[in-house]
Design a protein around this motif. Structure first.
Motif, PDB file in Angstrom:
ATOM      1  N   GLY A   1       0.808  -1.226   0.000  1.00 46.76           N
ATOM      2  CA  GLY A   1       0.000   0.000   0.000  1.00 46.76           C
ATOM      3  C   GLY A   1       0.837   1.270   0.000  1.00 46.76           C
ATOM      4  N   ILE A   2       2.052   1.187  -0.532  1.00 41.79           N
ATOM      5  CA  ILE A   2       2.917   2.388  -0.540  1.00 41.79           C
ATOM      6  C   ILE A   2       2.665   3.235  -1.792  1.00 41.79           C
ATOM      7  N   LEU A   3       3.077   4.479  -1.713  1.00 37.83           N
ATOM      8  CA  LEU A   3       3.090   5.378  -2.867  1.00 37.83           C
ATOM      9  C   LEU A   3       4.287   4.993  -3.749  1.00 37.83           C
ATOM     10  N   LEU A   4       4.048   4.813  -5.053  1.00 36.09           N
ATOM     11  CA  LEU A   4       5.149   4.539  -5.987  1.00 36.09           C
ATOM     12  C   LEU A   4       4.997   5.485  -7.172  1.00 36.09           C
ATOM     13  N   GLN A   5       5.875   6.469  -7.246  1.00 33.84           N
ATOM     14  CA  GLN A   5       5.840   7.449  -8.355  1.00 33.84           C
ATOM     15  C   GLN A   5       6.999   7.162  -9.300  1.00 33.84           C
ATOM     16  N   ILE A   6       6.708   7.151 -10.615  1.00 31.90           N
ATOM     17  CA  ILE A   6       7.736   6.863 -11.622  1.00 31.90           C
ATOM     18  C   ILE A   6       8.234   8.176 -12.238  1.00 31.90           C
ATOM     19  N   GLY A   7       9.529   8.203 -12.559  1.00 34.85           N
ATOM     20  CA  GLY A   7      10.166   9.446 -13.014  1.00 34.85           C
ATOM     21  C   GLY A   7      10.015   9.764 -14.483  1.00 34.85           C
ATOM     22  N   PHE A   8       8.771   9.922 -14.939  1.00 34.19           N
ATOM     23  CA  PHE A   8       8.552  10.427 -16.300  1.00 34.19           C
ATOM     24  C   PHE A   8       8.406  11.943 -16.215  1.00 34.19           C
ATOM     25  N   GLN A   9       9.553  12.639 -16.234  1.00 33.61           N
ATOM     26  CA  GLN A   9       9.557  14.065 -15.900  1.00 33.61           C
ATOM     27  C   GLN A   9       8.913  14.939 -16.956  1.00 33.61           C
ATOM     28  N   ARG A  10       8.738  14.392 -18.192  1.00 32.13           N
ATOM     29  CA  ARG A  10       8.152  15.258 -19.225  1.00 32.13           C
ATOM     30  C   ARG A  10       6.729  15.674 -18.851  1.00 32.13           C
ATOM     31  N   ARG A  11       6.087  14.894 -17.979  1.00 30.17           N
ATOM     32  CA  ARG A  11       4.741  15.257 -17.522  1.00 30.17           C
ATOM     33  C   ARG A  11       4.740  16.589 -16.775  1.00 30.17           C
ATOM     34  N   PHE A  12       5.944  17.062 -16.399  1.00 30.47           N
ATOM     35  CA  PHE A  12       6.061  18.322 -15.655  1.00 30.47           C
ATOM     36  C   PHE A  12       6.703  19.416 -16.492  1.00 30.47           C
ATOM     37  N   ASP A  13       6.959  19.145 -17.764  1.00 28.37           N
ATOM     38  CA  ASP A  13       7.596  20.116 -18.647  1.00 28.37           C
ATOM     39  C   ASP A  13       6.533  21.077 -19.205  1.00 28.37           C
ATOM     40  N   ALA A  14       6.865  22.373 -19.184  1.00 29.04           N
ATOM     41  CA  ALA A  14       5.867  23.391 -19.566  1.00 29.04           C
ATOM     42  C   ALA A  14       5.345  23.168 -20.987  1.00 29.04           C
ATOM     43  N   GLY A  15       6.230  22.859 -21.931  1.00 29.64           N
ATOM     44  CA  GLY A  15       5.806  22.683 -23.315  1.00 29.64           C
ATOM     45  C   GLY A  15       4.893  21.476 -23.497  1.00 29.64           C
ATOM     46  N   PHE A  16       5.287  20.351 -22.908  1.00 33.94           N
ATOM     47  CA  PHE A  16       4.443  19.147 -23.032  1.00 33.94           C
ATOM     48  C   PHE A  16       3.076  19.374 -22.361  1.00 33.94           C
ATOM     49  N   ARG A  17       3.081  20.101 -21.262  1.00 29.52           N
ATOM     50  CA  ARG A  17       1.803  20.349 -20.559  1.00 29.52           C
ATOM     51  C   ARG A  17       0.898  21.252 -21.396  1.00 29.52           C
ATOM     52  N   ALA A  18       1.499  22.267 -22.037  1.00 30.34           N
ATOM     53  CA  ALA A  18       0.701  23.186 -22.861  1.00 30.34           C
ATOM     54  C   ALA A  18       0.107  22.435 -24.056  1.00 30.34           C
ATOM     55  N   ALA A  19       0.913  21.552 -24.658  1.00 30.22           N
ATOM     56  CA  ALA A  19       0.422  20.796 -25.818  1.00 30.22           C
ATOM     57  C   ALA A  19      -0.705  19.860 -25.406  1.00 30.22           C
ATOM     58  N   ARG A  20      -0.578  19.264 -24.229  1.00 33.97           N
ATOM     59  CA  ARG A  20      -1.627  18.357 -23.746  1.00 33.97           C
ATOM     60  C   ARG A  20      -2.947  19.115 -23.570  1.00 33.97           C
ATOM     61  N   GLU A  21      -2.831  20.306 -22.975  1.00 37.35           N
ATOM     62  CA  GLU A  21      -4.050  21.100 -22.761  1.00 37.35           C
ATOM     63  C   GLU A  21      -4.662  21.505 -24.090  1.00 37.35           C
ATOM     64  N   ALA A  22      -3.801  21.929 -25.043  1.00 33.72           N
ATOM     65  CA  ALA A  22      -4.308  22.367 -26.344  1.00 33.72           C
ATOM     66  C   ALA A  22      -5.004  21.215 -27.067  1.00 33.72           C
ATOM     67  N   LEU A  23      -4.360  20.049 -27.029  1.00 35.08           N
ATOM     68  CA  LEU A  23      -4.942  18.889 -27.713  1.00 35.08           C
ATOM     69  C   LEU A  23      -6.292  18.536 -27.095  1.00 35.08           C
TER      70      LEU A  23
END
Ligand SMILES: NC(=O)c1ccc[n+]([C@@H]2O[C@H](COP(=O)([O-])OP(=O)(O)OC[C@H]3O[C@@H](n4cnc5c(N)ncnc54)[C@H](O)[C@@H]3O)[C@@H](O)[C@H]2O)c1
Length: 341
Positions: free
Chosen positions: A120-142
Motif C-alpha cells: 500500500g505504498i506510494l510509488l511514483q515513476i520518473g517520467f519528468q516530461r509530464r512536468f515540462d511546460a511545453g508538453f503540458r501546454a500541448a496536452r491542454e491544447a490537444l
C-alpha cells in the motif's frame, strides 16, 4: 519524520541521482538526506558537494541503512537494480520515487508493482516530461480541441553524446531506456493507448552498443487505439545537441513541443531561424525544471497533499510498448502490444 521535515533516502549517486539529491537538499521541506551508492566514493563525493545545503546530508554504507533512516526514498540506481530496491522499500513501508523504467522487463515490473500494491505504498515513476511546460501546454491544447482531430504525431529523442559504456548493459537498451519516454508522453498527452508497433534499429557508432545487444539509433511507427499514427526516433549520436521534440499535426492546427531558442537544429532556409548559440547539451539542462517539479510533486504526495502524478502502473504500460518495439526490431515485424502484455 524530523519535525515536519522529511528524511529522504537517495539510492544511486550517478548522473540523475546527483541531480535529484541536489534538488532535495535545497528543498525546504527535506530535513535530512541519506545517500548510498554501490560505489561508496560516489556517495561520499556527492554528500561533500552538498555540505552547505539547508538539509543535513550524510552517506550510508548500504541500501538497508538508507531505508532504515528514511521517511521516503528516491531510487536512481542503474535500472537493473530498481525492482529489488522497490521491493525492499515497499516491505519497509516507505513511499518510493523510482526512475524509469521500473525494471528491465514486464515480469520484473509486475513483481515490483505487486509488492508496492501489497504494501500500500506510494510509488511514483520518473517520467519528468509530464512536468515540462511545453508538453503540458500541448496536452491542454490537444484536449481542448485546439488542434482539431490529430492524425500524426512525430517524436524526436536524441542524445548529444552516448552514455558511458558501462551504462549500456544495465540500461535495458535504447528503446527501453529512451524511447520509453516518448511512449509515456504519447499516452499521457493523448489519453490513448498504443496498440501496434513496428521498429527498426541501427548501429553505426561505438561497438559497445552492439556488444550489449543494443542499437545506437532506432525508429518506430506506433499506431494508437483511435488510429492516430505516431513516429518515434531515438539516437545516442546527435552532434548538434540534445534534442527532444514532439510535433502534433491536426486538422485545425499543428503544434511543436521543444521547438525554441536552444533546439539544436539548423534551418536550411535562407529566411529560417538562426542556429542556436547555446544548444541543449543534455537531459539535465533541458529538463532541469521538470525534474525539480516532479520531486516537489513527490514530496507533496508523500505528505498526502496531492495525488500521485505518475503511478507505477504507468511505468508498466509504457514498458510494454517499449518491449513490443524491442521485439519488433529484433524480429523485424509489426508487433501488437497485446502480444507482450
Ligand atoms: N528521467 C530521466 O530523464 C532519466 C535520465 C537519466 C537517467 N534516468 C534513469 O535513472 C537511472 C540512473 O541513470 P544514470 O544516468 O544516473 O546512471 P549512472 O550510471 O550515472 O548512475 C547509476 C548509479 O547507480 C549506482 N548503482 C548501481 N546499482 C546500485 C545498487 N544496487 N545500489 C546502489 N547504487 C547502485 C551506480 O554505482 C551509479 O553510481 C536509470 O534507471 C536511468 O534510466 C532517467
Amino acid at each position: 519524520m524530523a519535525g515536519d521535515r522529511l528524511r529522504v533516502g537517495v539510492l544511486g549517486a550517478g548522473r540523475i541521482g546527483s541531480f535529484h539529491a541536489r534538488t532535495l537538499a535545497a528543498a525546504g521541506d527535506v530535513g535530512e538526506l541519506v545517500i548510498a551508492d554501490a560505489d561508496p566514493a560516489r556517495a561520499t563525493a556527492l554528500a561533500a558537494s552538498l555540505a552547505a545545503s539547508p538539509a543535513e546530508v550524510r552517506t550510508a554504507a548500504s541500501a538497508q541503512e538508507v531505508l532504515a533512516a528514511s521517511d521516503a526514498v528516491v531510487i536512481a540506481t542503474a535500472t537493473a537494480a530498481h525492482a529489488e530496491l522497490i521491493t525492499r522499500a515497499a516491505r519497509a513501508g516507505l513511499p518510493v520515487f523510482c526512475e524509469k523504467p521500473v525494471a528491465l522487463d514486464p515480469a520484473g515490473t509486475r513483481a515490483a508493482l505487486r509488492e508496492a500494491g501489497a504494501a500500500g505504498i506510494l510509488l511514483q515513476i520518473g517520467f519528468q516530461r509530464r512536468f515540462d511546460a511545453g508538453f503540458r501546454a500541448a496536452r491542454e491544447a490537444l484536449r481542448a480541441g485546439v488542434l482539431g482531430r490529430v492524425h500524426t504525431i512525430r517524436c524526436v529523442n536524441s542524445d548529444a553524446v552516448p552514455p558511458p559504456a558501462a551504462f549500456v548493459p544495465l540500461s535495458g537498451g535504447l528503446i527501453r531506456d529512451c524511447m520509453v519516454h516518448d511512449v509515456d508522453t504519447l499516452r499521457w498527452l493523448t489519453g490513448r493507448e498504443v496498440v501496434e508497433v513496428y521498429a527498426r534499429g541501427s548501429n553505426g557508432g561505438a561497438a559497445f552498443f552492439r556488444e550489449a545487444g543494443d542499437v545506437d539509433t532506432a525508429a518506430a511507427l506506433l499506431t494508437l487505439d483511435d488510429g492516430t499514427l505516431a513516429t518515434a526516433t531515438a539516437t545516442r549520436y546527435n552532434g548538434a545537441g540534445y534534442d527532444v521534440r514532439m510535433e502534433l499535426s491536426g486538422e485545425r492546427d499543428q503544434w511543436a513541443v521543444g521547438l525554441a531558442g536552444r533546439t539544436p537544429v539548423t534551418s536550411a532556409e535562407p529566411d529560417g531561424p538562426a542556429a542556436p548559440e547555446r544548444p541543449w547539451p543534455g537531459f539535465l539542462e533541458r529538463f532541469a525544471d521538470a525534474y525539480r517539479a516532479e520531486l516537489a510533486a513527490f514530496v507533496r504526495a508523500v505528505r498526502g497533499e496531492a495525488e500521485n502524478p505518475c503511478p507505477g502502473e504507468e511505468g508498466l504500460r509504457a514498458l510494454l510498448v517499449a518491449e513490443a518495439c524491442e521485439l519488433s526490431r529484433r524480429e523485424n515485424r509489426p508487433v501488437r502490444v497485446a502480444e507482450v502484455g
